[in-house]
Design a protein around this motif. Structure first.
Motif, PDB file in Angstrom:
ATOM      1  N   LEU A 176      -0.885 -12.359 -17.044  1.00 14.03           N
ATOM      2  CA  LEU A 176      -0.943 -13.541 -16.183  1.00 14.03           C
ATOM      3  C   LEU A 176      -0.260 -14.736 -16.850  1.00 14.03           C
ATOM      4  N   LEU A 177      -0.441 -14.849 -18.150  1.00 14.23           N
ATOM      5  CA  LEU A 177       0.231 -15.938 -18.878  1.00 14.23           C
ATOM      6  C   LEU A 177       1.742 -15.780 -18.779  1.00 14.23           C
ATOM      7  N   SER A 178       2.183 -14.529 -18.842  1.00 23.42           N
ATOM      8  CA  SER A 178       3.632 -14.283 -18.799  1.00 23.42           C
ATOM      9  C   SER A 178       4.219 -14.649 -17.442  1.00 23.42           C
ATOM     10  N   LEU A 179       3.344 -14.624 -16.401  1.00 24.89           N
ATOM     11  CA  LEU A 179       3.821 -15.043 -15.083  1.00 24.89           C
ATOM     12  C   LEU A 179       3.878 -16.568 -14.977  1.00 24.89           C
ATOM     13  N   GLY A 180       3.389 -17.215 -16.026  1.00 23.74           N
ATOM     14  CA  GLY A 180       3.435 -18.670 -16.024  1.00 23.74           C
ATOM     15  C   GLY A 180       2.083 -19.329 -15.796  1.00 23.74           C
ATOM     16  N   HIS A 181       1.084 -18.517 -15.494  1.00 26.34           N
ATOM     17  CA  HIS A 181      -0.246 -19.092 -15.257  1.00 26.34           C
ATOM     18  C   HIS A 181      -0.806 -19.733 -16.520  1.00 26.34           C
ATOM     19  N   ARG A 182      -1.507 -20.827 -16.343  1.00 25.50           N
ATOM     20  CA  ARG A 182      -2.194 -21.459 -17.457  1.00 25.50           C
ATOM     21  C   ARG A 182      -3.665 -21.658 -17.124  1.00 25.50           C
ATOM     22  N   THR A 246      -4.645 -21.218 -10.795  1.00 24.16           N
ATOM     23  CA  THR A 246      -3.542 -20.603 -10.050  1.00 24.16           C
ATOM     24  C   THR A 246      -3.693 -19.088  -9.997  1.00 24.16           C
ATOM     25  N   ALA A 247      -4.655 -18.571 -10.759  1.00 22.45           N
ATOM     26  CA  ALA A 247      -4.893 -17.131 -10.738  1.00 22.45           C
ATOM     27  C   ALA A 247      -6.363 -16.861 -11.018  1.00 22.45           C
ATOM     28  N   LEU A 248      -6.848 -15.731 -10.464  1.00 23.52           N
ATOM     29  CA  LEU A 248      -8.227 -15.315 -10.726  1.00 23.52           C
ATOM     30  C   LEU A 248      -8.210 -13.887 -11.267  1.00 23.52           C
ATOM     31  N   PHE A 249      -9.085 -13.650 -12.228  1.00 19.52           N
ATOM     32  CA  PHE A 249      -9.211 -12.304 -12.792  1.00 19.52           C
ATOM     33  C   PHE A 249     -10.695 -11.987 -12.910  1.00 19.52           C
ATOM     34  N   CYS A 250     -11.084 -10.823 -12.415  1.00 23.27           N
ATOM     35  CA  CYS A 250     -12.509 -10.497 -12.485  1.00 23.27           C
ATOM     36  C   CYS A 250     -12.726  -9.080 -13.019  1.00 23.27           C
ATOM     37  N   ALA A 251     -13.949  -8.851 -13.464  1.00 22.44           N
ATOM     38  CA  ALA A 251     -14.245  -7.659 -14.252  1.00 22.44           C
ATOM     39  C   ALA A 251     -14.483  -6.388 -13.443  1.00 22.44           C
ATOM     40  N   SER A 252     -14.432  -6.470 -12.123  1.00 22.80           N
ATOM     41  CA  SER A 252     -14.616  -5.248 -11.338  1.00 22.80           C
ATOM     42  C   SER A 252     -13.937  -5.345  -9.983  1.00 22.80           C
ATOM     43  N   ASP A 253     -13.697  -4.213  -9.388  1.00 22.01           N
ATOM     44  CA  ASP A 253     -13.073  -4.207  -8.069  1.00 22.01           C
ATOM     45  C   ASP A 253     -13.930  -4.835  -6.979  1.00 22.01           C
ATOM     46  N   PRO A 254     -15.198  -4.451  -6.898  1.00 19.95           N
ATOM     47  CA  PRO A 254     -16.009  -5.068  -5.841  1.00 19.95           C
ATOM     48  C   PRO A 254     -15.985  -6.594  -5.905  1.00 19.95           C
ATOM     49  N   MET A 255     -15.980  -7.129  -7.113  1.00 18.04           N
ATOM     50  CA  MET A 255     -15.904  -8.589  -7.211  1.00 18.04           C
ATOM     51  C   MET A 255     -14.548  -9.080  -6.705  1.00 18.04           C
ATOM     52  N   ALA A 256     -13.522  -8.308  -6.906  1.00 15.19           N
ATOM     53  CA  ALA A 256     -12.205  -8.697  -6.402  1.00 15.19           C
ATOM     54  C   ALA A 256     -12.200  -8.705  -4.869  1.00 15.19           C
ATOM     55  N   TRP A 257     -12.912  -7.757  -4.277  1.00 17.38           N
ATOM     56  CA  TRP A 257     -13.009  -7.763  -2.820  1.00 17.38           C
ATOM     57  C   TRP A 257     -13.699  -9.033  -2.353  1.00 17.38           C
ATOM     58  N   GLY A 258     -14.711  -9.436  -3.062  1.00 16.44           N
ATOM     59  CA  GLY A 258     -15.420 -10.654  -2.714  1.00 16.44           C
ATOM     60  C   GLY A 258     -14.518 -11.871  -2.829  1.00 16.44           C
ATOM     61  N   LEU A 259     -13.749 -11.909  -3.897  1.00 19.48           N
ATOM     62  CA  LEU A 259     -12.821 -13.029  -4.069  1.00 19.48           C
ATOM     63  C   LEU A 259     -11.810 -13.049  -2.925  1.00 19.48           C
ATOM     64  N   VAL A 272       0.191 -15.243  -2.862  1.00 18.38           N
ATOM     65  CA  VAL A 272       1.017 -16.325  -2.334  1.00 18.38           C
ATOM     66  C   VAL A 272       0.524 -17.659  -2.910  1.00 18.38           C
ATOM     67  N   GLU A 273      -0.587 -18.151  -2.345  1.00 17.21           N
ATOM     68  CA  GLU A 273      -1.090 -19.433  -2.853  1.00 17.21           C
ATOM     69  C   GLU A 273      -1.850 -19.290  -4.167  1.00 17.21           C
ATOM     70  N   ILE A 274      -2.330 -18.078  -4.415  1.00 18.52           N
ATOM     71  CA  ILE A 274      -3.107 -17.871  -5.643  1.00 18.52           C
ATOM     72  C   ILE A 274      -2.997 -16.398  -6.041  1.00 18.52           C
ATOM     73  N   ASP A 275      -2.947 -16.139  -7.318  1.00 18.52           N
ATOM     74  CA  ASP A 275      -2.846 -14.743  -7.751  1.00 18.52           C
ATOM     75  C   ASP A 275      -4.225 -14.159  -8.008  1.00 18.52           C
ATOM     76  N   LEU A 276      -4.335 -12.843  -7.847  1.00 21.72           N
ATOM     77  CA  LEU A 276      -5.632 -12.181  -7.994  1.00 21.72           C
ATOM     78  C   LEU A 276      -5.451 -10.850  -8.720  1.00 21.72           C
ATOM     79  N   SER A 345       2.243 -18.772  -7.032  1.00 18.61           N
ATOM     80  CA  SER A 345       1.374 -19.954  -7.036  1.00 18.61           C
ATOM     81  C   SER A 345       1.772 -20.931  -8.136  1.00 18.61           C
ATOM     82  N   VAL A 346       2.305 -20.396  -9.222  1.00 19.45           N
ATOM     83  CA  VAL A 346       2.748 -21.269 -10.305  1.00 19.45           C
ATOM     84  C   VAL A 346       4.056 -21.943  -9.930  1.00 19.45           C
ATOM     85  N   GLN A 347       4.941 -21.140  -9.360  1.00 16.28           N
ATOM     86  CA  GLN A 347       6.255 -21.679  -8.986  1.00 16.28           C
ATOM     87  C   GLN A 347       6.120 -22.838  -8.015  1.00 16.28           C
TER      88      GLN A 347
END
Lengths: 355, 355
Positions: A176-182, A246-259, A272-276, A345-347
């Motif tokens: 994610l950092l390499s994509l430019g996210h901070r 600008t990005a979200l990262f979570c520890a499991s798939d079900p939580m990603a579905w919730g996000l 698009v507006e935010i990375d996941l 989202s960073v761009q």
DNA sequence: CTGTTAGCGCATTCAT
DNA sequence: ATGAATGCGCTAACAG
């Protein structure tokens, strides 16, 4: 129901000879063998598994104990992958898997006693959990075969298999950092589900930041609970931050579905507006929309590997009567990039698209 | 490991007395009892479950056989609900559930033999499937306890529990018709997963049309395969019809997810441009977006009920040594109306919003 | 190549 | 209230 004696009598041989035929000993004349087989067929005879067990002192059962209740196991696709991995391997070697899903550590200790000490099972696959340490050490001392999913205590060196969560977190964050996210928002594993010695993915996340000489956004870290609904609610919390991640990262798939659900309700599209970035990469997830980028935790392999290790121990014990220890194994996660991590989202932001 | 003899010796009593203490007989003096308990504790003694089984001729294991492979069971939330229902009931009564997931009917017959005839289990919960008829009748003849999920043969009257699919189809269709829908697209259960005698939901759908004196749209019926991906693809087929259906109804939740995904890709929102009614109402689905209207199949209850029935049979057999038959039970589905059935797609049409 | 015998660990008559 | 002896059905020494 016919016994081995009935068969012996009918075939005009001794029980031992029948036993030889059944168990495929070569020291039986073809003719005798056929007589026995014939008698078996006529009497519709099946060897009594329990009697055999008593004699051989093995059950061909393996216990699988998860101490968080039946909802946790049967309704969490990640748990099911592990279970399936173990089940596949075990049944492939003609072992039965006996699943036990006590509600907490105390009940788990009870279950483990019931299964192992009463010799209902030959060995155990054990979910690492708070309070399991004494139990595990007791097993080791007594030579009761077990393999744990996760370490039961920090110094454990043998007979466990564990996801290398920190390395997963590192991998994900680095990417994610390499994509430019901070400003990355994190949802971690629930502390109560962490094995006593298991380290959180968040350690790896912090390391990735540190390597780049960046400051870690501690204010964007949330402890999750592995559920969809929690993550959905958490979305609001993340979006309320100013500036928001600008990005979200979570520890499991079900939580990603919730996000995902939470983001969609706010009119935001992942990628698009935010990375996941999701945390399991379950087979089920691959079929959902949109296609989630993820850190693949290889849960199926985890369960399978635990079963394989246990089988090695069991075989050794059976064949030579000796105890074996197998060095613990870590499974490294892999990055799977799909549609929800694009860096757009960073761009936007750099281009001045604040909102 | 200590045996009952070791305990007896240590306590200075006979093995029988130890047995009495363990099994809670009242004919033991308090003092003797305490001596025994003390010895048990000191020796860390646990009765050998296998030896007990051999003596008592019961295993306290129940087999659960599903003949469609491990993916089918472990990755289909509907299957898991049934399994969970059975597991909960069984473990609540101190039975173990031994799950067997052979890949096809032939292997299933083998498994069932392995489990029941070898007496690894006391009874069986059996998924009804093609070719199971002879097996079921064999069990009945031999007095081997089983309960089937679905009828094993058309005339079966006892020891099964089944979803009343036609009534579910009827309920669903009646409801959609009441919203004004006339062109409803249907995805049915896959024929190969239908129990030999199980009738499809589609019978009920047709009945609902007939009752209203309407012609049933046979050209809008597709046989499903229970997967997400199939249903997603099917969406295109439905939308290509001219005029296209104003509502879709499918036999399972996963297929509804597929339809949802397919519709979304075409820019259609369920409940707005087209209505969508799902077929299971799984707990997992309730957490997804948008909230699906559904016919609740009560799968958890189905599994639980099967287990309860089996327990009744098992108890009877154990206590009185007699066989019992329990009249088969049908579970009626219930309608759960949420956001994806509004009738707006029909209103648009009547208002002239063709497109 | 085949049979005799014993015993796995427990529960259970039948005694006392 | 307690104990001695038997057997559940099978396999494994040990003979033969």
């Amino acid at each position: 129901m016919a016994t081995i004696y009935d068969v012996a009598k009918k075939a005009g041989v001794s029980p031992k000879t029948v036993s030889r035929v059944i168990n495929g000993s070569r020291h039986v004349r073809e003719e005798t063998k056929n007589k026995v087989l014939e008698a078996i067929r006529e009497l519709d005879y099946y060897p009594h598994a329990i009697a055999k067990s008593l004699k051989k002192k093995i059950t061909r059962n393996v216990g699988y104990v998860v101490p968080y209740g039946s909802d946790f196991v049967f309704r969490d696709p990640g748990q099911l992958e592990q279970l399936k991995g173990a089940h596949n391997v075990l049944t492939g070697e003609d072992y039965n898997l006996i699943l036990s899903v006590p509600n907490n550590g105390r009940e788990a200790l009870f279950e483990v006693n019931r299964l192992l000490k009463h010799r209902e099972v030959d060995g155990l696959i054990l979910y690492a959990m708070e309070g399991v340490e004494t139990l595990a050490k007791d097993f080791e001392e007594k030579g009761l075969p077990y393999v744990s999913l996760g370490k039961c205590y920090p110094e454990q060196e043998y007979n466990f298999v564990e996801i290398d969560s920190p390395s997963g977190g590192y991998l994900a964050t680095k990417y994610l950092l390499s994509l430019g996210h901070r400003r990355i928002g994190f949802i971690t594993e629930p502390a109560r589900f962490l094995a006593p010695a298991k380290e959180s993915m968040i350690m790896g996340c912090m390391k990735a930041y540190a390597e780049e000489g960046l400051e870690f956004p501690h204010h964007l870290v949330l402890e999750g609970d592995y559920t969809v609904s929690f993550a959905e609610q958490a979305t609001g919390w993340f979006l309320s931050k100013d500036p928001r991640p600008t990005a979200l990262f979570c520890a499991s798939d079900p939580m990603a579905w919730g996000l995902m659900r939470g983001l969609r309700k706010k009119g935001l599209t992942p990628g698009v507006e935010i990375d996941l970035l999701a945390g399991d990469d379950l087979p089920f997830t691959r079929v959902l929309e949109p296609e989630l980028s993820a850190v693949n935790s290889r849960l199926h392999e985890l369960g399978a590997e635990a079963a394989e290790m246990l089988l090695v121990i069991l075989r050794k014990k059976q064949e030579t009567g000796t105890r074996t220890k197998i060095p613990g194994r870590y499974l490294r996660s892999e990055l799977v990039i799909r549609g929800t991590t694009t860096g757009r989202s960073v761009q936007r932001e750099t281009a001045g698209f604040h909102r």
